[in-house]
Design an enzyme around this catalytic site. Structure first.
Site, PDB file in Angstrom:
ATOM      1  CG  ASP A   1      38.792  44.964  92.259  1.00  0.00           C
ATOM      2  OD1 ASP A   1      37.780  45.078  91.529  1.00  0.00           O
ATOM      3  OD2 ASP A   1      39.268  45.910  92.898  1.00  0.00           O
TER       4      ASP A   1
ATOM      5  CD  GLU B   1      36.821  48.602  88.473  1.00  0.00           C
ATOM      6  OE1 GLU B   1      37.366  48.941  89.528  1.00  0.00           O
ATOM      7  OE2 GLU B   1      35.839  47.846  88.437  1.00  0.00           O
TER       8      GLU B   1
END
Ligand SMILES: *[C@@H]1O[C@H](CO)[C@@H](O)[C@H](O)[C@H]1NC(C)=O
Ligand SMILES: *[C@@H]1O[C@H](CO)[C@@H](O)[C@H](O)[C@H]1NC(C)=O
Ligand SMILES: *[C@@H]1O[C@H](CO)[C@@H](O)[C@H](O)[C@H]1NC(C)=O
Ligand SMILES: *[C@@H]1O[C@H](CO)[C@@H](O)[C@H](O)[C@H]1NC(C)=O
Ligand SMILES: *[C@@H]1O[C@H](CO)[C@@H](O)[C@H](O)[C@H]1NC(C)=O
Ligand SMILES: *[C@@H]1O[C@H](CO)[C@@H](O)[C@H](O)[C@H]1NC(C)=O
Ligand SMILES: *[C@@H]1O[C@H](CO)[C@@H](O)[C@H](O)[C@H]1NC(C)=O
Ligand SMILES: *[C@@H]1O[C@H](CO)[C@@H](O)[C@H](O)[C@H]1NC(C)=O
Ligand SMILES: *[C@@H]1O[C@H](CO)[C@@H](O)[C@H](O)[C@H]1NC(C)=O
Length: 898
Positions: free
Chosen positions: A469, A539
């Site tokens: 992230d 994702e």
């Protein structure tokens, strides 16, 4: 399906260090031997009062300790030794009962004794490959290393234990310290599932002892120069190995590498007369040439030709004594690179072809248990679904995983985990990982060096994401890149899986992480915002993956099963962790109830889930396939997630027990090599071709019927297909005039062979779902008006005749292979036919199971043939058929004896 037994046989023991056979009981006894510590006695430090130093002396009594195998976390060990049962821990909320046990908040001790017969001129190293979270290591009373250095789940290091090894029995002790995911470089689950009670503490990877002579060598690293795929007559490569000189006397050595080709021929390039200072470490390179090189391809594109390299270093004296050997490394000749394209999206290329990533996020076992045979089954499922890439987010597992991926043609996107300690950056306000301090960098460096060495030769490596992230800061990036350079890494390195920022040294990642993670309707994927099909989605998924009832009953109590369908907003222990956005099914269920109608019972709820899940995964993969060469191409996506760490209700394409379900077959249809797909937004039809070569004339049949089976329209389109591309080819007639509900059947035929390449049915409502894009969150895009499929209730019951025949050929591995003919004898459609294979003796569902197709919808009077492969005895198997408007019935195979 692709089976790999032959290759497996060939490569058996590739990563298995061999226990030496020279001496009857010495763990190692010849230069080049490397042996895994074969098992451990395991005990909580709470129950041990003796000092670690004393406990590491041979002869200390540990008979009441738990006996475990060579690698395993504390919980894995306690299950292995029978203290707990995983079936029991997984049932209901039983896992919670261990949460308060203090033993998991204290260190655990792994202890083993083994025999050695050291002699003059023999040198020994102890190899760790990562111990969670950190460890003190003692050998025969002496501390070899402390937890200040042996840190991190990936902190694989080597220690010189030459001076500590004794003749006779030796005692090795590892004290593994408890793990806090926010503080330690470990393997956390973030919001995936509840945490294992021990947070994965322990000797989760093997520990080894290696013997060498005065000069030792590392495994080879291989760098291949493949200029063009057509110039394979002579391929140049370089082998790299690190030599370490342990001796004080003058010697010269020769290093030899042996390359074994896929066909078994060998080539043995040699480097001579190396000079090293005392205790010096030096990397040497050996040039080599491979004639008529065999190219390695990802599964859908070709064969997986694999070479093996191993080597030895010999002393240049009259006796030519072997001083060390390197373990066999598997490698393949192929080309991989990535670039950030003009849209700022990352695009991958394999063997010079654009490689559209159709991947899934990997869930390791919650207790980090690893069985190669289970992973092979998971990979078979991936191939069966048409997936080509596995993303490992900080779950790099073991060397066997990469060997399997090489052998089966699955690409790997490895990398570090999000949040937690790994992303403890001063600019990361989204997660609570403890910020990095000076002493953290060497731990990260050791991890990168070790993992890079493990992965370097594998042709399955597509790239490495050094952040998920968030991106690593400049200093960490430099350390990672330097470690990768040192390990001759020549695959893509990407800053992170998102676009929040990047280190200068790497540039933008070209990957988006804009959701969704929770339910969105099928037309979402054809949009032009968020996670819709353009660019690279690192994702994303609609949060589906509901297991079938047979699996649910294994892990949910009766009360939980009632809550599952009666209380749509209830929290669920078998989903993401309690503090996560994904701790309930409220977004999913509000869509499900609105679109399919309130469930009348549990079975009705599960069937509706299967239909919703099938729709969701099919649309996602179809949209990414349809846009593979769009003006802003969909360069790839990682479905969130492939599989779960434990029995779970969401984020998976098959369940923990390896049973496929609606989500699985939606994905399988959506990824077909050649396919026709319905665009839920534009209401058009796409022709999709994922192959490298297939082209030519194709015929499409676009048929629309109403709820009663009456034809609304039937269109035939003749067109041409070309490799690796998709195009819009038509529009169903009457799509704007649907009353109640309609069924759309798309069939693709190769007119040359007259073979149907794809057949697939959609249920369509008069009105599409309406998305509220501007109110999108990081996990979903709300829907203001739902498509209404409630008229599915009004489809009259259909009668389907099912006949099973033993196929003419047996399945691979001796698997049962059965053809099943399904014939709808009614005048109306037979909707969402679900087939299951059941073990007749105990009524359990057989898994894994490979259906050519499942959850099919039949036109009035239509017949289709599906086939199924499964492990086990055909005579003991019963088939079950049920559907949206078809009574459940069992049947057996003609020709089987039951
Ligand atoms: C705590 O865990 C240990 C090791 O698993 C077990 O032996 C012990 O019985 C547990 N204690 C309690 C109070 O459950
Ligand atoms: C596991 O890690 C979490 C942080 O992610 C921490 O809060 C928890 O206390 C740890 N559990 C144990 C048993 O140490
Ligand atoms: C390893 O230890 C032995 C014995 O103490 C010593 O002779 C040797 O030089 C050491 N090797 C290295 C590389 O430090
Ligand atoms: C290892 O170091 C010793 C001491 O300097 C030296 O005599 C010997 O030749 C070296 N061995 C090699 C292979 O370079
Ligand atoms: C790509 O990124 C660069 C740098 O951030 C930016 O200047 C450029 O406008 C972007 N291009 C597109 C097509 O978004
Ligand atoms: C259940 O959750 C949905 C979606 O989050 C919400 O719209 C609805 O109001 C909730 N219902 C109740 C009774 O809380
Ligand atoms: C994608 O490829 C097909 C077939 O070659 C072609 O018809 C179509 O125009 C391409 N799409 C774009 C956006 O270029
Ligand atoms: C389907 O048949 C039923 C019963 O005959 C009828 O009431 C209904 O209107 C039909 N639906 C359509 C879309 O023709
Ligand atoms: C977001 O949703 C709210 C209601 O929940 C609505 O009032 C608002 O108009 C929506 N915003 C946009 C930009 O559509």
């Amino acid at each position: 399906m692709k089976f790999i037994q032959a290759l497996n046989a060939l490569l058996v023991g590739l990563t298995n260090a061999k226990a030496a056979s020279h001496s009857s009981n010495s763990l190692v006894s010849a230069a080049g031997d490397i042996a895994i510590i074969p098992g451990w006695n395991l005990q909580s430090s709470l129950y041990v009062s003796t000092s670690s130093s004393h406990l590491s002396q041979p002869g200390v009594g540990v008979t009441d300790w738990h006996r475990v195998g060579p690698r395993g976390t504390v919980l894995a060990g306690l299950i292995e030794s029978g203290v707990y049962s995983d079936e029991q821990l997984f049932f209901a909320d039983n896992l919670n009962s261990l949460a308060t046990n203090l033993s998991f908040r204290s260190p655990w001790i792994y202890r083993e004794e083994f025999a050695m017969t050291p002699d003059q001129d023999q040198y020994f190293t102890l190899h760790t490959h990562g111990i969670t979270s950190k460890a003190d290591v003692y050998l025969n009373g002496a501390m070899i290393v402390g937890s200040d250095e042996q840190q991190g789940s990936y902190g694989g290091r080597q220690y010189n234990v030459t001076g500590n090894i004794r003749h006779g029995t030796n005692g090795l002790l590892i004290k593994a310290y408890q793990t806090d995911y926010l503080r330690d470089f470990s393997m956390g689950f973030v919001d995936w599932n509840p945490y294992p009670p021990d947070n994965g503490t322990g000797v989760w990877r093997n520990v080894e002892i290696k013997q060498s002579g005065p000069v030792s060598m590392s495994p080879f690293r291989v760098v291949i120069v493949l200029k063009s795929l057509t110039e394979t007559k002579k391929v140049h490569l370089t082998l790299f190995t690190d030599l370490v000189n342990q001796s004080q006397r003058k010697i010269q050595v020769t290093v030899k590498g042996t390359i074994i080709s896929p066909l078994g021929s060998t080539a043995s390039p040699v480097a001579r007369s190396i000079h090293l200072g005392p205790e010096e470490r030096k990397t040497i390179s050996i040039p080599a040439t491979i004639e008529n090189a065999a190219i390695w391809w990802p599964a859908r594109w070709g064969d997986q030709r694999l070479y093996t390299v191993q080597g030895e270093v010999k002393i240049e004296d009259s006796r030519k004594t072997v001083s060390d050997k390197s373990r066999p490394q598997q490698f393949g000749i192929r080309k991989v690179f990535s670039r950030v394209n003009e849209h700022n999206d990352t695009a991958f290329f394999v063997n010079d072809r654009p490689f559209q990533v159709m991947g899934g996020g990997y869930g390791p076992d919650i207790f980090l248990r690893f069985e190669k045979t289970r992973v092979a089954k998971i990979f078979e499922y991936m191939l069966d679904m048409g997936l080509n890439t596995l993303r490992l987010e900080g779950k790099q597992e073991h060397p066997e995983l990469y060997e399997l991926a090489d052998q089966m043609g699955i690409m790997i996107l490895a990398g570090w985990e999000c949040c937690d300690k790994w992303e403890g950056w001063e600019y990361n306000d989204d997660a609570n990982g403890v910020k990095w301090v000076k002493s953290d960098y060497p731990i990260a460096q050791a991890a990168m060096l070790h993992e890079a060495e493990m992965m370097q030769t594998h042709p399955s490596m597509l790239g490495l994401l050094v952040g998920s992230d968030y991106w690593p800061n400049a200093q960490a990036t430099q350390i990672y890149l330097e470690a990768l350079r040192q390990m001759n890494w020549d695959n893509p390195v990407i800053a992170s899986a998102s676009q929040r920022g990047y280190p200068e040294a790497l540039g933008p990642s070209g990957m988006k992480m804009d959701g969704p993670y929770d339910w969105v309707p099928p037309n979402y994927w054809y949009g032009d915002r968020e996670g819709a099909a353009f660019g690279f989605g690192s994702e994303l998924g609609a949060g589906v993956g509901t297991p079938e009832l047979s699996s649910l009953k294994r892990f949910l109590s009766d009360e939980e099963l009632e809550i599952l369908w009666r209380q749509p907003n209830a929290t669920q222990f078998h989903m993401s962790r309690y503090d996560s956005q994904f701790y309930d099914r409220s977004i999913y269920n509000s869509a499900l109830f609105a679109r399919y109608g309130e469930p009348v019972d549990l079975e009705d709820y599960i069937l509706k889930c299967q239909m919703a899940d099938y729709e969701a995964t099919r649309a996602q993969f179809e949209a990414y396939s349809a846009k593979q060469n769009a003006s802003r191409p969909a360069t790839g996506s990682i479905y969130w997630m492939l599989n779960s760490a434990w029995p779970n209700l969401h984020w998976q394409l098959f369940d923990y027990y390896l049973s496929p379900m609606g989500a699985y077959f939606g994905a399988k249809v959506g990824n077909r090599m050649e396919h026709v797909a319905y665009d839920h937004k534009k209401e058009t039809v796409w022709l999709i071709n994922h192959s490298l070569e297939s082209k030519g004339e194709r015929q499409l049949m676009i048929d629309l019927i109403d709820i009663n089976g009456t034809e609304i329209s039937s269109i035939v389109v003749k067109t041409e297909t070309s490799p690796s591309s998709s195009k819009e080819v038509g529009r169903p007639g009457g799509i704007d005039h649907i009353q109640d509900l309609a069924f759309l059947r798309l069939t693709l035929r190769d007119t040359n062979t007259n073979q149907d390449l794809s057949r697939n049915v959609y249920w369509l409502a008069p009105q599409n779902d309406v998305l509220d894009w501007d109110n999108s969150t990081w996990y979903t895009t709300p829907v203001t008006k739902f498509a209404n499929f409630q008229q599915l209730q009004s489809v009259p019951n259909a009668i389907v005749k099912a006949t099973a025949h033993k196929a003419k050929v047996k399945g691979p591995h001796g698997h049962a292979n059965v053809d099943i003919q399904l014939e709808n004898v009614s005048d109306h459609p037979a909707v969402f036919l679900r087939l299951t294979v059941i073990n007749s003796s105990d009524q359990t569902v057989i898994a894994p199971v490979f259906w050519s197709d499942n959850y099919v919808t039949l036109w009035p009077k239509e017949s289709v043939r599906v086939s199924v492969l499964f492990e086990g005895d055909l005579d003991g198997a019963v088939f079950e058929l049920s559907g949206r408007n078809v009574q459940k019935a069992q049947f057996t195979c003609l020709g089987a004896s039951n």
